[in-house]
Design an enzyme around this catalytic site. Structure first.
Site, PDB file in Angstrom:
ATOM      1  N   HIS A  74     -34.178  25.389 -26.497  1.00  0.00           N
ATOM      2  CA  HIS A  74     -32.742  25.187 -26.741  1.00  0.00           C
ATOM      3  C   HIS A  74     -32.114  24.154 -25.811  1.00  0.00           C
ATOM      4  CE1 HIS A  74     -32.917  28.631 -29.321  1.00  0.00           C
ATOM      5  NE2 HIS A  74     -33.026  29.530 -28.359  1.00  0.00           N
ATOM      6  N   CYS A  96     -38.307  36.541 -33.496  1.00  0.00           N
ATOM      7  CA  CYS A  96     -39.038  35.336 -33.931  1.00  0.00           C
ATOM      8  C   CYS A  96     -40.324  35.656 -34.678  1.00  0.00           C
ATOM      9  CB  CYS A  96     -39.261  34.417 -32.736  1.00  0.00           C
ATOM     10  SG  CYS A  96     -37.703  33.663 -32.207  1.00  0.00           S
ATOM     11  N   HIS A 127     -31.326  31.146 -22.383  1.00  0.00           N
ATOM     12  CA  HIS A 127     -32.786  31.276 -22.297  1.00  0.00           C
ATOM     13  C   HIS A 127     -33.478  30.042 -22.861  1.00  0.00           C
ATOM     14  CE1 HIS A 127     -31.861  32.511 -26.414  1.00  0.00           C
ATOM     15  NE2 HIS A 127     -33.099  32.139 -26.723  1.00  0.00           N
ATOM     16  N   ASP A 175     -39.508  28.370 -28.056  1.00  0.00           N
ATOM     17  CA  ASP A 175     -38.073  28.375 -28.235  1.00  0.00           C
ATOM     18  C   ASP A 175     -37.569  27.281 -27.283  1.00  0.00           C
ATOM     19  OD1 ASP A 175     -36.139  29.783 -29.733  1.00  0.00           O
ATOM     20  OD2 ASP A 175     -35.532  30.983 -27.999  1.00  0.00           O
ATOM     21  N   HIS A 201     -26.289  26.143 -26.076  1.00  0.00           N
ATOM     22  CA  HIS A 201     -26.750  26.445 -27.430  1.00  0.00           C
ATOM     23  C   HIS A 201     -25.869  27.512 -28.074  1.00  0.00           C
ATOM     24  CE1 HIS A 201     -29.659  28.003 -30.523  1.00  0.00           C
ATOM     25  NE2 HIS A 201     -29.698  26.711 -30.736  1.00  0.00           N
ATOM     26  N   ASP A 211     -43.707  31.949 -28.951  1.00  0.00           N
ATOM     27  CA  ASP A 211     -42.796  32.012 -27.799  1.00  0.00           C
ATOM     28  C   ASP A 211     -43.279  32.827 -26.589  1.00  0.00           C
ATOM     29  OD1 ASP A 211     -41.311  30.659 -29.669  1.00  0.00           O
ATOM     30  OD2 ASP A 211     -39.689  32.101 -29.819  1.00  0.00           O
ATOM     31  N   LYS A 237     -38.745  24.775 -31.474  1.00  0.00           N
ATOM     32  CA  LYS A 237     -37.736  25.213 -32.438  1.00  0.00           C
ATOM     33  C   LYS A 237     -36.459  25.617 -31.723  1.00  0.00           C
ATOM     34  CE  LYS A 237     -39.528  29.903 -32.497  1.00  0.00           C
ATOM     35  NZ  LYS A 237     -38.366  30.472 -31.787  1.00  0.00           N
TER      36      LYS A 237
HETATM   37  C1  VGL Z   1     -36.119  35.033 -29.636  1.00  0.00           C
HETATM   38  C2  VGL Z   1     -34.011  35.853 -29.347  1.00  0.00           C
HETATM   39  C3  VGL Z   1     -33.522  34.586 -29.121  1.00  0.00           C
HETATM   40  C4  VGL Z   1     -37.575  35.311 -29.919  1.00  0.00           C
HETATM   41  C5  VGL Z   1     -35.648  33.753 -29.428  1.00  0.00           C
HETATM   42  O1  VGL Z   1     -38.444  34.496 -29.512  1.00  0.00           O
HETATM   43  O2  VGL Z   1     -37.851  36.362 -30.530  1.00  0.00           O
HETATM   44  N1  VGL Z   1     -35.291  36.068 -29.608  1.00  0.00           N
HETATM   45  N2  VGL Z   1     -34.353  33.540 -29.177  1.00  0.00           N
HETATM   46 ZN    ZN Z   2     -33.711  31.582 -28.592  1.00  0.00          ZN
END
Ligand code: VGL
Ligand code: ZN
Length: 203
Positions: free
Chosen positions: A48, A151, A81, A46, A52, A8, A106
Site C-alpha cells: 500500500h 486475502c 500496514h 500487500d 491508503h 502476504d 497488490k
Molecule cells: C489483508 C487486511 C488488510 C490480508 C490485507 O492479507 O488478508 N487483510 N490487508
Molecule cells: Zn492491506
C-alpha cells in the site's frame, strides 16, 4: 500444471507487526518445504501507498470500522500496514523467496483495496494473475498464507471464478478473525463453493 499461491507472508501480518495475525509466522517453514512440488510458485505482497484508503488513520477512524467509499463499496478499516518499501511490508525473514517465480504486488491504488490476488476490490480491475497462470497452462492452484478470512478467502473465490481447480492448504493459513467468527464463515463459504480444503500432509 499446478501452482502454489502464497499470500502476504509479510512482517506486518506476523507477530510484532501492525496487523498481526495470531501465529502468522508459524506457516513459514511448512510453506518453504512445499514449494518444490509445484510447476510455478507465486507469492503476493500487500503493497500500500501511505494514506491508503484501507487505513483507519486516513479517515481519522479506528480499526474494525466499516466506511462507505464514494464508489458505494464498503471498506473495512485497518491499522496502517504493508506500506510500500517499509520493514513491515517485507516478507518474513525465513520465507524462502528463492523459490518464487513471481512476486505480485497488490493494493497499490490509493483509493481502492485489493484483498484478492486476481482482482482489486471493485471486482473488475485485474492484477494480471489469470493471464500468467493461463499462459503456463496452470489448471489447479493451491493457496496458503495470510489471512484466511481476507486475502486468502477472496483469492480462493476469484480463483474458482477464473476456472481453476482450487485448493486451500489449511495448516498453511492463519486468520485475523475480525470480526469474531470471520474465519469460520470464510471456511464454510469456501467449502460450500467447491474449494477443496486440505492439509499439507495430503499434498
Ligand atoms: C489483508 C487486511 C488488510 C490480508 C490485507 O492479507 O488478508 N487483510 N490487508
Ligand atoms: Zn492491506
Amino acid at each position: 500444471m499446478k501452482a502454489l499461491i502464497i499470500i502476504d507472508i509479510q512482517n506486518d501480518f506476523c507477530p510484532g507487526g501492525t496487523l498481526a495475525v495470531p501465529d502468522g509466522d508459524k506457516v513459514v517453514e511448512v510453506i518453504n518445504s512445499l514449494c518444490g512440488r509445484f510447476d510455478k510458485v507465486i507469492a503476493t505482497r500487500d503493497w500500500h501507498p501511505q494514506k491508503h484508503v484501507s487505513f483507519g488513520s486516513t479517515h481519522q477512524r479506528t480499526t474494525g470500522e466499516i466506511i462507505k467509499l464514494p464508489s458505494g463499496e464498503e471498506q473495512m478499516l485497518w491499522p496502517d500496514h504493508c506500506v510500500q518499501g517499509s520493514k513491515g511490508a517485507d516478507f518474513h525473514k525465513n520465507l524462502a523467496i528463492k523459490n518464487f517465480n513471481i512476486i505480485l504486488h497488490k493494493g497499490m491504488n490509493p483509493d481502492l483495496d485489493s484483498y484478492s490476488a486476481f482482482y482489486e476490490n471493485d471486482g473488475k480491475t485485474s492484477t494480471g494473475l489469470t493471464y500468467y497462470l493461463n499462459g503456463f497452462k496452470i489448471k489447479e492452484v493451491f493457496l496458503c498464507g495470510l489471512a484466511t478470512d481476507y486475502c486468502v478467502y477472496f483469492t480462493a473465490l476469484d480463483s474458482l471464478k477464473e476456472g481453476f481447480t482450487t485448493n486451500l492448504i489449511l495448516d498453511c493459513c492463519r486468520a485475523v478473525n475480525l470480526p469474531e467468527g470471520s474465519e469460520k464463515k470464510a471456511l464454510k463459504e469456501m467449502k460450500d463453493s467447491g474449494i477443496k480444503i486440505l492439509n499439507s500432509s495430503e499434498i
